[in-house]
Design a protein around this motif. Structure first.
Motif, PDB file in Angstrom:
ATOM      1  N   ALA A 120       0.833  -1.201   0.000  1.00  0.00           N
ATOM      2  CA  ALA A 120       0.000   0.000   0.000  1.00  0.00           C
ATOM      3  C   ALA A 120       0.868   1.251   0.000  1.00  0.00           C
ATOM      4  CB  ALA A 120      -0.921  -0.010   1.221  1.00  0.00           C
ATOM      5  N   GLY A 121       1.958   1.224   0.761  1.00  0.00           N
ATOM      6  CA  GLY A 121       2.872   2.360   0.812  1.00  0.00           C
ATOM      7  C   GLY A 121       3.526   2.631  -0.532  1.00  0.00           C
ATOM      8  N   ILE A 122       3.919   1.557  -1.241  1.00  0.00           N
ATOM      9  CA  ILE A 122       4.556   1.709  -2.551  1.00  0.00           C
ATOM     10  C   ILE A 122       3.567   2.273  -3.569  1.00  0.00           C
ATOM     11  CG2 ILE A 122       5.541   0.434  -4.507  1.00  0.00           C
ATOM     12  CD1 ILE A 122       6.801  -1.470  -2.446  1.00  0.00           C
ATOM     13  N   ILE A 123       2.328   1.790  -3.537  1.00  0.00           N
ATOM     14  CA  ILE A 123       1.301   2.318  -4.441  1.00  0.00           C
ATOM     15  C   ILE A 123       1.069   3.803  -4.177  1.00  0.00           C
ATOM     16  CG2 ILE A 123      -1.146   2.204  -5.056  1.00  0.00           C
ATOM     17  CD1 ILE A 123      -0.999  -0.813  -4.518  1.00  0.00           C
ATOM     18  N   LEU A 124       0.988   4.168  -2.900  1.00  0.00           N
ATOM     19  CA  LEU A 124       0.820   5.580  -2.551  1.00  0.00           C
ATOM     20  C   LEU A 124       2.042   6.394  -2.978  1.00  0.00           C
ATOM     21  CD1 LEU A 124      -0.846   5.516   0.993  1.00  0.00           C
ATOM     22  CD2 LEU A 124      -1.877   6.190  -1.185  1.00  0.00           C
ATOM     23  N   ALA A 125       3.243   5.795  -2.881  1.00  0.00           N
ATOM     24  CA  ALA A 125       4.468   6.493  -3.286  1.00  0.00           C
ATOM     25  C   ALA A 125       4.430   6.832  -4.771  1.00  0.00           C
ATOM     26  CB  ALA A 125       5.697   5.640  -2.970  1.00  0.00           C
ATOM     27  N   LEU A 126       3.977   5.880  -5.602  1.00  0.00           N
ATOM     28  CA  LEU A 126       3.873   6.124  -7.035  1.00  0.00           C
ATOM     29  C   LEU A 126       2.862   7.229  -7.320  1.00  0.00           C
ATOM     30  CD1 LEU A 126       3.898   2.456  -8.384  1.00  0.00           C
ATOM     31  CD2 LEU A 126       5.780   4.098  -8.395  1.00  0.00           C
ATOM     32  N   LEU A 127       1.740   7.189  -6.600  1.00  0.00           N
ATOM     33  CA  LEU A 127       0.729   8.234  -6.763  1.00  0.00           C
ATOM     34  C   LEU A 127       1.290   9.586  -6.337  1.00  0.00           C
ATOM     35  CD1 LEU A 127      -2.174   9.166  -7.330  1.00  0.00           C
ATOM     36  CD2 LEU A 127      -2.757   8.511  -4.976  1.00  0.00           C
ATOM     37  N   ALA A 128       2.060   9.590  -5.244  1.00  0.00           N
ATOM     38  CA  ALA A 128       2.637  10.834  -4.739  1.00  0.00           C
ATOM     39  C   ALA A 128       3.635  11.426  -5.726  1.00  0.00           C
ATOM     40  CB  ALA A 128       3.323  10.583  -3.396  1.00  0.00           C
ATOM     41  N   VAL A 129       4.444  10.570  -6.348  1.00  0.00           N
ATOM     42  CA  VAL A 129       5.419  11.047  -7.341  1.00  0.00           C
ATOM     43  C   VAL A 129       4.702  11.739  -8.491  1.00  0.00           C
ATOM     44  CG1 VAL A 129       7.087  10.303  -9.085  1.00  0.00           C
ATOM     45  CG2 VAL A 129       7.219   9.378  -6.774  1.00  0.00           C
ATOM     46  N   TYR A 130       3.620  11.132  -8.973  1.00  0.00           N
ATOM     47  CA  TYR A 130       2.875  11.745 -10.070  1.00  0.00           C
ATOM     48  C   TYR A 130       2.259  13.073  -9.656  1.00  0.00           C
ATOM     49  CZ  TYR A 130      -0.796  12.749 -13.390  1.00  0.00           C
ATOM     50  OH  TYR A 130      -1.604  13.384 -14.288  1.00  0.00           O
ATOM     51  N   LEU A 131       1.568  13.086  -8.531  1.00  0.00           N
ATOM     52  CA  LEU A 131       0.879  14.293  -8.092  1.00  0.00           C
ATOM     53  C   LEU A 131       1.852  15.432  -7.770  1.00  0.00           C
ATOM     54  CD1 LEU A 131      -1.888  12.778  -5.771  1.00  0.00           C
ATOM     55  CD2 LEU A 131      -2.186  13.772  -8.052  1.00  0.00           C
ATOM     56  N   THR A 132       3.028  15.087  -7.260  1.00  0.00           N
ATOM     57  CA  THR A 132       4.003  16.106  -6.882  1.00  0.00           C
ATOM     58  C   THR A 132       4.665  16.747  -8.092  1.00  0.00           C
ATOM     59  OG1 THR A 132       4.462  14.874  -4.850  1.00  0.00           O
ATOM     60  CG2 THR A 132       6.025  16.592  -5.436  1.00  0.00           C
ATOM     61  N   THR A 133       4.811  15.984  -9.173  1.00  0.00           N
ATOM     62  CA  THR A 133       5.554  16.492 -10.327  1.00  0.00           C
ATOM     63  C   THR A 133       4.682  17.076 -11.426  1.00  0.00           C
ATOM     64  OG1 THR A 133       5.592  14.254 -11.265  1.00  0.00           O
ATOM     65  CG2 THR A 133       7.513  14.939  -9.988  1.00  0.00           C
ATOM     66  N   VAL A 134       3.381  16.741 -11.466  1.00  0.00           N
ATOM     67  CA  VAL A 134       2.530  17.267 -12.533  1.00  0.00           C
ATOM     68  C   VAL A 134       2.386  18.780 -12.371  1.00  0.00           C
ATOM     69  CG1 VAL A 134       0.338  16.972 -11.303  1.00  0.00           C
ATOM     70  CG2 VAL A 134       0.380  16.896 -13.803  1.00  0.00           C
ATOM     71  N   LYS A 135       2.416  19.488 -13.466  1.00  0.00           N
ATOM     72  CA  LYS A 135       2.406  20.960 -13.416  1.00  0.00           C
ATOM     73  C   LYS A 135       1.053  21.575 -13.709  1.00  0.00           C
ATOM     74  CE  LYS A 135       6.666  21.110 -12.324  1.00  0.00           C
ATOM     75  NZ  LYS A 135       7.003  21.382 -10.917  1.00  0.00           N
ATOM     76  N   ASN A 136       0.186  20.824 -14.364  1.00  0.00           N
ATOM     77  CA  ASN A 136      -1.161  21.340 -14.602  1.00  0.00           C
ATOM     78  C   ASN A 136      -2.102  20.168 -14.780  1.00  0.00           C
ATOM     79  OD1 ASN A 136      -1.321  20.669 -17.578  1.00  0.00           O
ATOM     80  ND2 ASN A 136       0.426  22.058 -17.595  1.00  0.00           N
ATOM     81  N   ASP A 137      -3.371  20.455 -14.766  1.00  0.00           N
ATOM     82  CA  ASP A 137      -4.363  19.383 -14.784  1.00  0.00           C
ATOM     83  C   ASP A 137      -4.327  18.554 -16.055  1.00  0.00           C
ATOM     84  OD1 ASP A 137      -5.242  20.073 -12.300  1.00  0.00           O
ATOM     85  OD2 ASP A 137      -6.795  21.445 -13.040  1.00  0.00           O
ATOM     86  N   GLY A 138      -3.709  19.083 -17.103  1.00  0.00           N
ATOM     87  CA  GLY A 138      -3.686  18.328 -18.349  1.00  0.00           C
ATOM     88  C   GLY A 138      -2.352  17.684 -18.642  1.00  0.00           C
ATOM     89  N   ALA A 139      -1.462  17.597 -17.638  1.00  0.00           N
ATOM     90  CA  ALA A 139      -0.116  17.055 -17.858  1.00  0.00           C
ATOM     91  C   ALA A 139      -0.150  15.541 -17.912  1.00  0.00           C
ATOM     92  CB  ALA A 139       0.818  17.518 -16.739  1.00  0.00           C
ATOM     93  N   THR A 140      -0.225  14.994 -19.109  1.00  0.00           N
ATOM     94  CA  THR A 140      -0.202  13.546 -19.291  1.00  0.00           C
ATOM     95  C   THR A 140       0.785  13.201 -20.382  1.00  0.00           C
ATOM     96  OG1 THR A 140      -2.004  13.693 -20.906  1.00  0.00           O
ATOM     97  CG2 THR A 140      -2.614  13.298 -18.610  1.00  0.00           C
ATOM     98  N   PHE A 141       1.103  11.905 -20.467  1.00  0.00           N
ATOM     99  CA  PHE A 141       2.021  11.464 -21.509  1.00  0.00           C
ATOM    100  C   PHE A 141       1.396  11.636 -22.889  1.00  0.00           C
ATOM    101  CE2 PHE A 141       4.099   8.316 -18.427  1.00  0.00           C
ATOM    102  CZ  PHE A 141       5.158   9.182 -18.204  1.00  0.00           C
ATOM    103  N   ASN A 142       2.185  12.085 -23.846  1.00  0.00           N
ATOM    104  CA  ASN A 142       1.760  12.136 -25.234  1.00  0.00           C
ATOM    105  C   ASN A 142       2.090  10.774 -25.853  1.00  0.00           C
ATOM    106  OD1 ASN A 142       1.562  12.475 -28.021  1.00  0.00           O
ATOM    107  ND2 ASN A 142       2.180  14.630 -27.901  1.00  0.00           N
ATOM    108  N   ARG A 143       1.063  10.069 -26.318  1.00  0.00           N
ATOM    109  CA  ARG A 143       1.282   8.710 -26.822  1.00  0.00           C
ATOM    110  C   ARG A 143       2.253   8.667 -27.987  1.00  0.00           C
ATOM    111  NH1 ARG A 143      -4.788   5.924 -26.758  1.00  0.00           N
ATOM    112  NH2 ARG A 143      -5.106   6.099 -24.496  1.00  0.00           N
TER     113      ARG A 143
END
Length: 286
Positions: A120-143
């Protein structure tokens, strides 16, 4: 835990130094190459205990050091390309989410146990990394631009996995500094070859100073991470790497706010809170 804390703090400071490179218009690639030479000198001359280059070349881990040296400079170049083509958020997420690779490797190869709390901690860590680094609501990978983020994800994970494997199987007591020096020395030689090919060999004084300023903390960030992985310390890589990666993202974000007045969106603040929770969960389950 003290070695892990030192690794996190010093690794986070490297991002500050890179930011200052841009501010003072320092040639980043040249500074990186000089940084590897500086890091090599730190390990070989201050911690070598009379070890010669011939003796280093005969160590059982020398092939691993050469491979890691190549990976170090290659993945840094991939990271730079990812940041330029896909943005800093994508580069950060791709790099730090690679923590799943050494964790999976540790569970399969070393049969390290994963409790429900740690999972559970590792899953939350991955979520935290994403949320901490995203710069705007539309920041996603370009396929259409997934190649370099994928290479960065895989390369960063392979580096962490290789460091743990070599530390576990080949490093004798007291060899951490000289091994680290060998890795940086190999990265420096590869960097020199690349610089010659690129015809990027004219170096000024501030680039040399920047490389030295980067090289010293860079050397000790690896030293402290390897020490944290020692059995008598935390040892368990399924504990060390998630805490290390998410803490670096969190602390780097804090440095950005304090030193460079960077702005955070609500997702970033939520990520920081989740990061703290995940670190506590992983540490308690260790």
């Amino acid at each position: 835990m003290i070695y892990l804390a030192l690794s996190v703090f010093i690794s986070s400071s490297l991002f500050v130094i890179f930011k200052l490179f841009d501010k003072y218009q320092i040639n980043t690639f040249q500074a990186i190459v000089i940084n590897y030479l500086t890091a090599f000198c730190c390990g070989f001359f201050f911690y070598g205990n009379g070890t010669t280059l011939v003796e280093v070349s005969q160590k059982p881990w020398i092939v691993g050091a050469i491979i890691l040296g190549f990976l170090f400079i290659s993945i840094f170049m991939v990271m730079a390309t990812t940041a330029q083509r896909n943005g800093l958020s994508t580069a950060s997420v791709a790099s730090k989410m690679s923590v799943v690779i050494p964790v999976i490797f540790a569970v399969i190869v070393y049969e390290e146990k994963l409790s429900l709390l740690k999972v559970a901690g590792i899953i939350l860590a991955l979520l935290a990394v994403y949320l901490t680094t995203v710069k705007n609501d539309g920041a996603t990978f370009n396929r259409k631009k997934l190649l370099f983020p994928l290479l960065l994800f895989l390369g960063s994970g392979v580096i962490d996995t290789a460091i743990k494997h070599i530390e576990t199987k080949y490093l004798a007591e007291g060899e951490v500094p000289i091994f680290s020096a060998a890795v940086f020395g190999c990265a420096f030689m590869i960097g020199i070859v690349v610089a010659i090919i690129r015809r990027d060999v004219v170096i000024d004084g501030k680039t040399i100073l920047g490389g030295i300023a980067l090289g010293i903390p860079n050397f000790y960030s690896i030293i402290f991470l390897l020490k944290a992985l020692r059995p008598e310390n935390l040892g368990d890589s399924s504990t060390v790497f998630p805490i290390n990666n998410v803490a670096i993202v969190m602390l780097s974000t804090i440095f950005g706010i304090i030193l460079f007045k960077e702005k955070l969106i609500p997702k970033n603040w939520i990520g920081i809170v989740i990061a703290i929770i995940s670190i506590v969960m992983i540490a308690v389950s260790a």
